[in-house]
Design a protein around this motif. Structure first.
Motif, PDB file in Angstrom:
ATOM      1  N   THR A  16      -8.006   0.491   6.728  1.00  0.00           N
ATOM      2  CA  THR A  16      -9.140   1.166   7.344  1.00  0.00           C
ATOM      3  C   THR A  16      -9.350   0.735   8.784  1.00  0.00           C
ATOM      4  O   THR A  16     -10.333   1.088   9.400  1.00  0.00           O
ATOM      5  CB  THR A  16     -10.428   0.860   6.560  1.00  0.00           C
ATOM      6  N   ILE A  23     -12.426  -1.298  -0.104  1.00  0.00           N
ATOM      7  CA  ILE A  23     -12.501   0.055  -0.637  1.00  0.00           C
ATOM      8  C   ILE A  23     -12.931  -0.042  -2.096  1.00  0.00           C
ATOM      9  O   ILE A  23     -12.337  -0.772  -2.877  1.00  0.00           O
ATOM     10  CB  ILE A  23     -11.146   0.778  -0.528  1.00  0.00           C
ATOM     11  N   TRP A  26     -18.425   4.132  -4.745  1.00  0.00           N
ATOM     12  CA  TRP A  26     -19.811   4.094  -4.279  1.00  0.00           C
ATOM     13  C   TRP A  26     -20.600   5.210  -4.937  1.00  0.00           C
ATOM     14  O   TRP A  26     -20.084   6.301  -5.182  1.00  0.00           O
ATOM     15  CB  TRP A  26     -19.868   4.278  -2.760  1.00  0.00           C
ATOM     16  N   GLY A 173     -14.717   4.733  -1.362  1.00  0.00           N
ATOM     17  CA  GLY A 173     -15.137   4.659   0.028  1.00  0.00           C
ATOM     18  C   GLY A 173     -15.238   3.225   0.486  1.00  0.00           C
ATOM     19  O   GLY A 173     -14.939   2.289  -0.261  1.00  0.00           O
ATOM     20  N   LEU A 182     -21.107   4.214   5.796  1.00  0.00           N
ATOM     21  CA  LEU A 182     -20.353   4.454   4.581  1.00  0.00           C
ATOM     22  C   LEU A 182     -19.431   5.649   4.791  1.00  0.00           C
ATOM     23  O   LEU A 182     -19.885   6.759   5.063  1.00  0.00           O
ATOM     24  CB  LEU A 182     -21.296   4.724   3.407  1.00  0.00           C
ATOM     25  N   TYR A 183     -18.135   5.407   4.653  1.00  0.00           N
ATOM     26  CA  TYR A 183     -17.141   6.466   4.799  1.00  0.00           C
ATOM     27  C   TYR A 183     -16.591   6.774   3.413  1.00  0.00           C
ATOM     28  O   TYR A 183     -15.849   5.966   2.832  1.00  0.00           O
ATOM     29  CB  TYR A 183     -16.016   6.003   5.736  1.00  0.00           C
ATOM     30  N   SER A 184     -16.978   7.919   2.856  1.00  0.00           N
ATOM     31  CA  SER A 184     -16.635   8.202   1.468  1.00  0.00           C
ATOM     32  C   SER A 184     -16.770   9.685   1.153  1.00  0.00           C
ATOM     33  O   SER A 184     -17.702  10.341   1.628  1.00  0.00           O
ATOM     34  CB  SER A 184     -17.560   7.403   0.527  1.00  0.00           C
TER      35      SER A 184
END
Length: 314
Positions: A16, A23, A26, A173, A182-184
């Motif tokens: 990432t 990772i 979530w 995520g 939060l990247y998801s």
């Protein structure tokens, strides 16, 4: 999600851009203020007004929009950090398990505000300061509080609040640093539930999320932590209901969430929420917008049968 595949949201390291980014799965609740676009459009002018009277009117419209947003975010934070929420303890919990039980009450929640929405989330991977199912419970309870408080805020003037609509689901995520973002795909899954499926001022649960809860609910292990996870999962499942169209929606005025609040506060919130939806329905019918009328009709039909449990009398 099966009991085998979930492995309690097992985490992994990934590419990432940061070697210490974890990772994991979530849970995300996406809550959107219905009608906020129209509120923003009221001060979307170009060029800016130059006459004193026009400038004052412009500022008032701007302040109104900001006020709506700030009240929602403030109410959610107040509930998250100052309201005590009890969850059931297994009756058979032995004394030697008490140290383990101390961790059961710990949860770390993420609160990401936007211009017309708020994202509530928690990791489904545990650590010493975060018990995943407790995080799930607190996130769902905060979503209930947001839905209810948002209605109650408009009791005296229905134009001073906007109903919420949302979606809740899970996905892999990572919480990116230093952005604290939060990247998801759980975000897009929850957003799609809100924008494409909910239709009415309700918050829908995704199939993945419901499967995750059922896996814990149906886990027949006999150790104390499994007992507690099962109790929490059952409690969270009880905070949803099957709506008229078969979709599973958040029961923010249901009896299970009512148990989280003191009697006086519960009565006050439910009374004000009922006033808001009745006045909103009347105003919508006067306005003649059929889509808006349908939304308030749904709210009234949802609220009226439930407020008696909260102490409201006809």
């Amino acid at each position: 999600m099966s009991a085998k595949s979930r492995k309690k949201g097992r985490a992994s390291r990934g590419p990432t851009g940061s070697g210490d980014t974890t990772i994991a799965f979530w849970l995300v609740a996406f809550l959107d203020m219905l009608g906020y676009r129209a509120t923003l459009q009221k001060f979307d002018v170009y060029p800016l007004p130059t006459e004193p009277g026009d400038q004052d009117a412009f500022r008032q419209r701007f302040v109104h929009a900001v006020h709506l947003r700030r009240r929602l975010l403030g109410a959610i934070r107040e509930f998250q950090f100052s309201t005590r929420r009890e969850t059931p303890l297994p009756a058979e919990l032995p004394p030697q398990a008490r140290p383990t039980a101390e961790r059961w009450g710990k949860a770390k929640l993420l609160n990401m505000p936007g211009p017309d929405h708020v994202v509530l989330a928690c990791s489904l991977t545990g650590d010493v300061d975060h018990f995943p199912l407790r995080g799930v419970y607190n996130t769902v309870a905060a979503a209930c509080a947001a839905m209810l408080i948002q209605l109650a805020l408009g009791a005296d003037d229905h134009e001073q609040s906007l109903p919420l609509r949302g979606g809740i689901d899970i996905g892999p995520g990572a919480l990116l640093h230093p952005e604290n973002f939060l990247y998801s795909p759980a975000l897009t899954r929850a957003y799609d539930l809100e924008s494409k499926a909910a239709v009415y001022p309700r918050t829908l649960a995704g199939d993945r999320f419901l499967g995750y809860l059922r896996a814990y609910s149906e886990d027949h292990g006999t150790d104390p932590t499994t007992h507690y996870n099962r109790a929490l999962a059952d409690r969270v499942l009880s905070m949803f209901f099957r709506d008229h169209d078969g979709k599973t929606a958040l029961d923010f005025l249901g009896a299970p969430f009512r148990e989280n609040l003191p009697d006086e506060l519960a009565l006050d919130l439910a009374t004000k929420a009922r006033q808001f939806v009745r006045r909103g329905q009347a105003a919508a019918k006067i306005g003649g917008d059929q889509r808006l009328i349908a939304k308030y009709d749904w709210l009234v039909n949802y609220v009226e049968p439930r407020v008696e449990v909260w102490g409201v009398r006809s």
